[in-house]
Design a protein around this motif. Structure first.
Motif, PDB file in Angstrom:
ATOM      1  N   VAL A  76       1.031  10.004  -0.510  1.00  0.00           N
ATOM      2  CA  VAL A  76       0.022   8.857  -0.708  1.00  0.00           C
ATOM      3  C   VAL A  76       0.537   7.945  -1.694  1.00  0.00           C
ATOM      4  O   VAL A  76       0.715   6.678  -1.420  1.00  0.00           O
ATOM      5  CB  VAL A  76      -1.385   9.341  -1.417  1.00  0.00           C
ATOM      6  CG1 VAL A  76      -2.232   8.212  -1.790  1.00  0.00           C
ATOM      7  CG2 VAL A  76      -2.097  10.008  -0.156  1.00  0.00           C
ATOM      8  N   ALA A 100      -8.645  10.257   5.410  1.00  0.00           N
ATOM      9  CA  ALA A 100      -8.093   8.930   5.291  1.00  0.00           C
ATOM     10  C   ALA A 100      -8.423   8.054   6.188  1.00  0.00           C
ATOM     11  O   ALA A 100      -8.437   6.891   5.685  1.00  0.00           O
ATOM     12  CB  ALA A 100      -6.509   9.691   5.581  1.00  0.00           C
ATOM     13  N   TRP A 160      -0.498   9.352   8.327  1.00  0.00           N
ATOM     14  CA  TRP A 160      -0.873  10.651   7.975  1.00  0.00           C
ATOM     15  C   TRP A 160      -0.182  11.665   8.753  1.00  0.00           C
ATOM     16  O   TRP A 160       0.406  12.714   8.079  1.00  0.00           O
ATOM     17  CB  TRP A 160      -2.230  10.860   7.665  1.00  0.00           C
ATOM     18  CG  TRP A 160      -2.582  12.005   6.890  1.00  0.00           C
ATOM     19  CD1 TRP A 160      -3.183  13.418   7.826  1.00  0.00           C
ATOM     20  CD2 TRP A 160      -2.798  12.327   5.702  1.00  0.00           C
ATOM     21  NE1 TRP A 160      -3.206  14.187   6.582  1.00  0.00           N
ATOM     22  CE2 TRP A 160      -3.142  13.719   5.273  1.00  0.00           C
ATOM     23  CE3 TRP A 160      -2.529  11.605   4.619  1.00  0.00           C
ATOM     24  CZ2 TRP A 160      -3.276  14.167   4.136  1.00  0.00           C
ATOM     25  CZ3 TRP A 160      -2.897  12.004   3.348  1.00  0.00           C
ATOM     26  CH2 TRP A 160      -3.087  13.558   3.150  1.00  0.00           C
TER      27      TRP A 160
END
Length: 224
Positions: free
Chosen positions: A20, A167, A220
């Motif tokens: 991240v 997310a 992701w």
């Protein structure tokens, strides 16, 4: 601004937290011009430049910053940002990372609840340092709603959300909240000096939060 998985795997150098933060850094660098152009509408136009210069250092020094201890890693990033990002962005973003580190002090492994705690601490740090709040047309207008949405989803219980779902939720909430700043009049920062001229364009900081969250969500499943 992270969304670690429900399983405690994000403390490793290749884990969710480092993914991240690295994505945030890359997004800041890649969007330097766009963020700057947006800031130039009602501000001084240096937001994109300042953010990119600091996060360039984060990427360049990446191997020295990464640590198996999440708090230590975040503290190192905070120090780089505080020292290398110019204007008001440096203290605010540096404080965000530093407060996030404090939220997971002595935690060797992280989970989704820790992600919310880090986001909440980051927002509170920015709120205090910048003397700003919701409705002032700052990055808090995207960061706080995003954090609230994640917290509500976790509190809802079963079925337990996966990291990809969280997310995606963060990205969609941050985008809607950033867009909503368009109709606001800035009350803090450089844009506040322009008064009603700040109405009609979204806040650059809020947009940055949204773009970063969107990239995290988009990448992701493809992360290393």
């Amino acid at each position: 601004m992270s969304a670690p998985s429900s399983s405690p795997s994000s403390a490793s150098p290749g884990g969710d937290l480092t993914f991240v933060v690295r994505t945030i850094a890359r997004t800041a660098v890649d969007n330097e011009r766009d963020f700057g152009d947006l800031d130039s509408v009602a501000g001084d136009g240096d937001f994109g430049y300042s953010l990119a210069r600091g996060f360039e250092i984060v990427l360049a020094d990446w191997d020295d910053l990464v640590s198996d201890a999440p708090a230590e890693f975040l503290k190192k990033v905070a120090l780089v940002i505080s020292k290398r990002v110019g204007g008001t962005s440096g203290p605010l973003w540096g404080t965000a990372f530093l407060r996030a580190a404090g939220a997971v002090k002595d935690r060797p492994e992280l989970n989704a609840a820790d992600a919310v705690a880090m986001l909440r601490a980051a927002a509170e740090g920015i709120r205090t340092r910048g003397r700003s709040d919701l409705g002032d047309k700052t990055l808090l207008d995207a960061l706080i709603p995003m954090t609230d949405a994640l917290e509500r989803r976790l509190a809802a219980g079963e079925p337990a959300p996966g990291a990809a779902e969280l997310a995606a939720l963060a990205a969609s909430t941050a985008r809607a909240a950033a867009d909503a700043t368009t109709s606001m009049q800035a009350r803090r920062g450089r844009q506040s000096y322009t008064g009603e001229r700040s109405i009609g364009s979204p806040d650059p900081g809020a947009v940055a939060i949204a773009v970063m969250a969107e990239r995290v969500a988009a990448e992701w499943d493809a992360r290393d």
